[in-house]
Design a protein around this motif. Structure first.
Motif, PDB file in Angstrom:
ATOM      1  N   GLN A 114      11.928  -5.447  -9.172  1.00  0.00           N
ATOM      2  CA  GLN A 114      10.977  -5.844 -10.191  1.00  0.00           C
ATOM      3  C   GLN A 114      10.517  -4.854 -11.192  1.00  0.00           C
ATOM      4  O   GLN A 114      10.293  -5.003 -12.335  1.00  0.00           O
ATOM      5  N   LYS A 145      12.393  -4.997  -3.178  1.00  0.00           N
ATOM      6  CA  LYS A 145      12.358  -6.185  -4.262  1.00  0.00           C
ATOM      7  C   LYS A 145      11.272  -5.813  -5.290  1.00  0.00           C
ATOM      8  O   LYS A 145      11.409  -6.042  -6.447  1.00  0.00           O
ATOM      9  N   LEU A 178      15.685 -12.582 -13.139  1.00  0.00           N
ATOM     10  CA  LEU A 178      15.331 -11.368 -12.063  1.00  0.00           C
ATOM     11  C   LEU A 178      16.436 -11.472 -11.155  1.00  0.00           C
ATOM     12  O   LEU A 178      16.923 -10.461 -10.632  1.00  0.00           O
ATOM     13  N   ASN A 229      11.147  -5.233 -15.000  1.00  0.00           N
ATOM     14  CA  ASN A 229      10.118  -5.163 -16.064  1.00  0.00           C
ATOM     15  C   ASN A 229      10.225  -3.955 -17.044  1.00  0.00           C
ATOM     16  O   ASN A 229       9.639  -4.169 -18.312  1.00  0.00           O
TER      17      ASN A 229
END
Length: 89
Positions: free
Chosen positions: A10, A6, A69, A14
């Protein structure tokens, strides 16, 4: 093939969320696809646009015009599982 953490997903999210508004907009998705897909095959601008439009249609689950996301995670999983693309952990 290993499962992406994860944290890695992430970090990728980003990276492509250029304006840091918490979603990937179409222009940001274009840059993402250009970089990821462009690493394995040549694409014309028209081909890239078609792929981005298909990506928005197929992965924008709530049809709000942006990639969140959880939806981005599904895109990355698709690239790993279907296209064999690897990402740095």
């Amino acid at each position: 093939m290993g499962k992406l953490s994860k944290n890695t997903i992430q970090q990728l999210f980003n990276k492509y969320d250029k304006n840091k508004n918490g979603v990937i907009e179409k222009g940001e998705l274009t840059e993402c696809f250009k970089e990821i897909i462009g690493s394995i095959e040549e694409m014309s601008p028209e081909e890239l646009e078609k792929i981005v439009n298909e990506g928005m249609k197929n992965f924008d689950e709530n049809a709000n015009g942006v990639i969140e996301l959880n939806e981005f995670s599904n895109i990355i999983k698709f690239f790993v599982e279907e296209k064999g693309i690897t990402f740095e952990e």
